[in-house]
Design an enzyme around this catalytic site. Structure first.
Site, PDB file in Angstrom:
ATOM      1  CG  LEU A 143      -1.252  12.770  -1.538  1.00  0.00           C
ATOM      2  CD1 LEU A 143      -1.641  13.698  -2.684  1.00  0.00           C
ATOM      3  CD2 LEU A 143      -2.483  12.040  -1.027  1.00  0.00           C
ATOM      4  CG  ASP A 144      -0.456   5.842  -0.709  1.00  0.00           C
ATOM      5  OD1 ASP A 144       0.519   5.909   0.042  1.00  0.00           O
ATOM      6  OD2 ASP A 144      -1.597   5.533  -0.338  1.00  0.00           O
ATOM      7  N   PRO A 145       1.777   6.889  -4.520  1.00  0.00           N
ATOM      8  CG  PRO A 145       3.765   5.814  -5.148  1.00  0.00           C
ATOM      9  CD  PRO A 145       2.801   5.959  -3.993  1.00  0.00           C
ATOM     10  CB  ALA A 165      -3.024   9.174  -3.809  1.00  0.00           C
ATOM     11  CD1 TRP A 195      -3.570   2.018   1.681  1.00  0.00           C
ATOM     12  CD2 TRP A 195      -1.882   3.273   1.174  1.00  0.00           C
ATOM     13  NE1 TRP A 195      -2.831   1.315   0.791  1.00  0.00           N
ATOM     14  CE2 TRP A 195      -1.790   2.057   0.464  1.00  0.00           C
ATOM     15  CE3 TRP A 195      -0.868   4.215   0.998  1.00  0.00           C
ATOM     16  CZ2 TRP A 195      -0.768   1.766  -0.409  1.00  0.00           C
ATOM     17  CZ3 TRP A 195       0.115   3.904   0.129  1.00  0.00           C
ATOM     18  CH2 TRP A 195       0.163   2.689  -0.563  1.00  0.00           C
TER      19      TRP A 195
END
Length: 385
Positions: free
Chosen positions: A75-77, A79, A266
């Site tokens: 997961l992106d930071p 998110a 993403w």
């Protein structure tokens, strides 16, 4: 020696914002290593290592004894939400979670494009947005349902000739070969909330892309080809990379009023160039760089007005269920183009992955700070199921 039951397997944790997935693993190890729950696992691992030959010990990359933990799907930071965690033998099952379907809720903020396709990137351009309506967005979403091809973002972890794409991007270099599109499937996609400009807390980032990033900007925005197709006087890649720092820049793409995990999903972004919007007919630039640097998200202070004093850009919350390899940031970027503008991802929540769902069968990150008495029984139950 601790001879208790060895606990291992797979569970899920609710990842908070501003932390990378790798940091969550480190945080879990900090709490699990000295715990009573995982003392039997550590004792068994130590016994196993004691039987190894000198050559086996030397080949170990990590010689420090600690609980073996991994995650199944980054997961992106910025998110939040479901992050799958494997412990001990459970790490071998993580690849299966990479292939399962996932559900997300994301907020798309219209009117701007960034190098990362999200709100922590640098502004590459702005576009009109006053023409966008809830109906426009609902109509545009139709083209993103079902099966289609999506190009992985230049800021992704895919390997090209032994090197990850984001490494080329960080160096300001084009990938040595064309990045191929991949098949993705969106089984569910709906607009769940429409937010008029000035009536929401989301805003564009303030930082503009710098002149030194123009090589990458040229690649991802296809600046020369775009200018030719639009019949716009060339302002040069440097101007495009600088956003609106000089007169009109991206604003001259249209005379209309001013207007973010996952790319093929993403990570970040790209779908080829679209010369006309599917909804409004406004030509659009198509590929904007994305990055996966672990950086803190910017504050989402209210963006009440645009540069011309009119209401700020609208935003939309969308909900989706997608297959593996889908980038929500790219969807946000592409949706912006589809409505004749630009778009960035301003918020992302993974609500489900496999059998784990937010608010149902996952560990809350804040439970870690409450001590093993709080998180221990919960983790033990989840790993035992």
């Amino acid at each position: 020696m601790n001879t208790g039951k060895i606990i291992q397997g797979v569970f899920a944790i609710n990842k908070p914002p501003a932390k990378s997935s790798a940091q969550i693993v480190r945080d879990l190890q900090k709490h699990f290593n000295p715990s009573n729950l995982f003392a039997p696992w550590l004792a068994a691992e130590k016994k196993k290592r004691d039987r190894e030959s000198n050559n086996q010990r030397q080949r170990r990359r990590n010689k420090h004894l600690q609980v073996k933990i991994g995650h199944g799907g980054t997961l992106d930071p910025i998110a939040t939400g479901v992050l799958i965690i494997g412990v001990g033998a459970g790490t071998k099952a993580l690849n299966g979670f990479l292939e399962c379907t996932k559900s997300y809720e994301a907020v798309v903020l219209f009117g701007a494009a960034t190098d990362s396709y999200d709100c922590v990137g640098k502004i590459l351009g702005r576009a009109p947005y006053s023409h966008i309506t809830k109906e426009n967005v609902e109509e545009a979403l139709q083209q993103f349902r079902g099966e289609f091809l999506q190009r992985p973002p230049i800021f992704s972890a895919l390997r090209i000739q032994g090197k990850r794409l984001y490494e080329y991007a960080r160096e300001g270099k084009e990938a040595p070969v064309e990045i191929q599109k991949r098949r993705v499937v969106v089984s569910e996609l709906e607009l769940v909330e429409w937010m008029e400009g000035g009536a929401h807390p989301f805003s564009w980032p303030e930082e503009e892309a710098e002149q030194g990033e123009q090589a990458v900007a040229k690649q991802i925005l296809h600046a020369e080809k775009l200018d030719a197709e639009l019949g716009v006087k060339s302002h040069g890649v440097g101007d495009l990379a600088a956003g609106v720092g000089t007169k009109r820049k991206w604003e001259c793409v249209a005379e209309a009023d001013q207007a973010g995990d996952e790319p093929e999903a993403w990570d970040p972004r790209g779908r080829g160039i679209s010369t006309k919007s599917a909804v409004s007919g406004v030509p659009q630039p198509s590929e904007v760089l994305q990055h996966i640097n672990e950086i803190e998200p910017v504050s989402t202070t209210e963006h009440a007005t645009s540069l011309n004093g009119k209401p700020g850009p609208p935003a939309a919350k969308i909900r989706m269920t997608v297959t593996s390899g889908f980038y929500v940031r790219s969807l946000c970027h592409d949706l912006g183009q589809a409505v004749g503008s630009m778009g960035i991802m301003s918020q992302l929540i993974r609500t489900r992955q496999g059998q784990f769902s937010l608010g149902e069968n996952i560990l809350e990150y804040d439970d870690l700070a409450k001590g093993e008495g709080e998180w221990g029984p919960k983790v033990s139950e989840m790993l035992s199921n």
